[in-house]
Structures are given as structure tokens and as C-alpha cells.
Design a protein around this motif. Structure first.
Motif, PDB file in Angstrom:
ATOM      1  N   VAL A   9       0.852  -1.186   0.000  1.00 17.71           N
ATOM      2  CA  VAL A   9       0.000   0.000   0.000  1.00 17.71           C
ATOM      3  C   VAL A   9       0.889   1.238   0.000  1.00 17.71           C
ATOM      4  O   VAL A   9       1.966   1.227   0.576  1.00 17.71           O
ATOM      5  CB  VAL A   9      -0.968  -0.005   1.218  1.00 17.71           C
ATOM      6  CG1 VAL A   9      -0.241   0.071   2.518  1.00 17.71           C
ATOM      7  CG2 VAL A   9      -2.036   1.059   1.117  1.00 17.71           C
ATOM      8  N   ARG A  58      -4.958   1.602   6.396  1.00 11.00           N
ATOM      9  CA  ARG A  58      -5.427   1.078   5.119  1.00 11.00           C
ATOM     10  C   ARG A  58      -4.885  -0.327   4.869  1.00 11.00           C
ATOM     11  O   ARG A  58      -5.605  -1.207   4.406  1.00 11.00           O
ATOM     12  CB  ARG A  58      -5.008   2.017   3.987  1.00 11.00           C
ATOM     13  CG  ARG A  58      -5.824   1.836   2.751  1.00 11.00           C
ATOM     14  CD  ARG A  58      -5.560   2.873   1.671  1.00 11.00           C
ATOM     15  NE  ARG A  58      -4.728   3.982   2.055  1.00 11.00           N
ATOM     16  CZ  ARG A  58      -3.940   4.642   1.210  1.00 11.00           C
ATOM     17  NH1 ARG A  58      -3.860   4.280  -0.046  1.00 11.00           N
ATOM     18  NH2 ARG A  58      -3.221   5.655   1.613  1.00 11.00           N
ATOM     19  N   ARG A  61      -6.853  -2.618   7.202  1.00  7.68           N
ATOM     20  CA  ARG A  61      -8.251  -2.700   6.735  1.00  7.68           C
ATOM     21  C   ARG A  61      -8.378  -3.614   5.503  1.00  7.68           C
ATOM     22  O   ARG A  61      -9.310  -4.391   5.369  1.00  7.68           O
ATOM     23  CB  ARG A  61      -8.777  -1.309   6.393  1.00  7.68           C
ATOM     24  CG  ARG A  61     -10.222  -1.283   5.906  1.00  7.68           C
ATOM     25  CD  ARG A  61     -10.626   0.046   5.340  1.00  7.68           C
ATOM     26  NE  ARG A  61      -9.879   0.288   4.104  1.00  7.68           N
ATOM     27  CZ  ARG A  61      -9.333   1.449   3.774  1.00  7.68           C
ATOM     28  NH1 ARG A  61      -9.442   2.496   4.558  1.00  7.68           N
ATOM     29  NH2 ARG A  61      -8.681   1.583   2.650  1.00  7.68           N
ATOM     30  N   ASP A  62      -7.377  -3.502   4.605  1.00  2.00           N
ATOM     31  CA  ASP A  62      -7.387  -4.296   3.372  1.00  2.00           C
ATOM     32  C   ASP A  62      -6.763  -5.685   3.538  1.00  2.00           C
ATOM     33  O   ASP A  62      -6.514  -6.383   2.567  1.00  2.00           O
ATOM     34  CB  ASP A  62      -6.690  -3.539   2.258  1.00  2.00           C
ATOM     35  CG  ASP A  62      -7.423  -2.249   1.872  1.00  2.00           C
ATOM     36  OD1 ASP A  62      -8.605  -2.094   2.268  1.00  2.00           O
ATOM     37  OD2 ASP A  62      -6.817  -1.417   1.186  1.00  2.00           O
ATOM     38  N   ASN A  63      -6.466  -6.071   4.812  1.00  3.86           N
ATOM     39  CA  ASN A  63      -5.858  -7.363   5.131  1.00  3.86           C
ATOM     40  C   ASN A  63      -4.551  -7.608   4.400  1.00  3.86           C
ATOM     41  O   ASN A  63      -4.261  -8.727   3.976  1.00  3.86           O
ATOM     42  CB  ASN A  63      -6.840  -8.516   4.855  1.00  3.86           C
ATOM     43  CG  ASN A  63      -8.002  -8.503   5.806  1.00  3.86           C
ATOM     44  OD1 ASN A  63      -7.827  -8.321   7.001  1.00  3.86           O
ATOM     45  ND2 ASN A  63      -9.195  -8.667   5.268  1.00  3.86           N
TER      46      ASN A  63
END
Length: 65
Positions: A9, A58, A61-63
Motif C-alpha cells: 500500500v 489502510r 483494513r485491506d488485510n
């Protein structure tokens, strides 16, 4: 042999901004602004970097991590 990085990310797509990477060694690497006035004693081969908290949120949250 260079460490292989996989982008998880980041704040932009061109790789020129805060980014979290997974390494081929089972660790995470962080690209961010180097902090030089932190007042801490750290080893010569280490450095402090600063990345936005939202980037970590993030990734969780997005694993991704």
C-alpha cells in the motif's frame, strides 16, 4: 542478493511517496521521510522513517498485513 520488495500500500502509484512493502524475508519495509532530529540513539545501519498512520490503517483494513 537484493531484497525483493512487493508493494502492499502507498500514498501514490509512482513509488515516490510513503509506501509499505512486504519483503522476501518475511518482514515489512517502510518508505517514508527520514527523521534526523529524533533525539534517539540508533545503530549506524538503521534509520527512522515517518509514514502516515492512515497508510497503516489502510493496510490493516485491506488485510495486507
Amino acid at each position: 542478493m537484493a531484497t525483493e520488495l512487493t508493494r502492499l500500500v502507498g500514498d501514490c502509484e509512482d513509488g515516490e511517496c510513503p509506501t509499505i512493502y512486504a519483503t522476501d524475508r518475511g518482514t515489512l519495509a517502510f518508505q517514508g521521510e527520514e527523521i534526523t532530529d529524533h533525539g534517539r540513539t540508533i545503530r549506524a545501519h538503521e534509520t527512522m522513517v515517518e509514514i502516515p498512520i492512515e497508510l497503516i490503517r489502510r493496510a490493516i483494513r485491506d488485510n495486507l498485513i
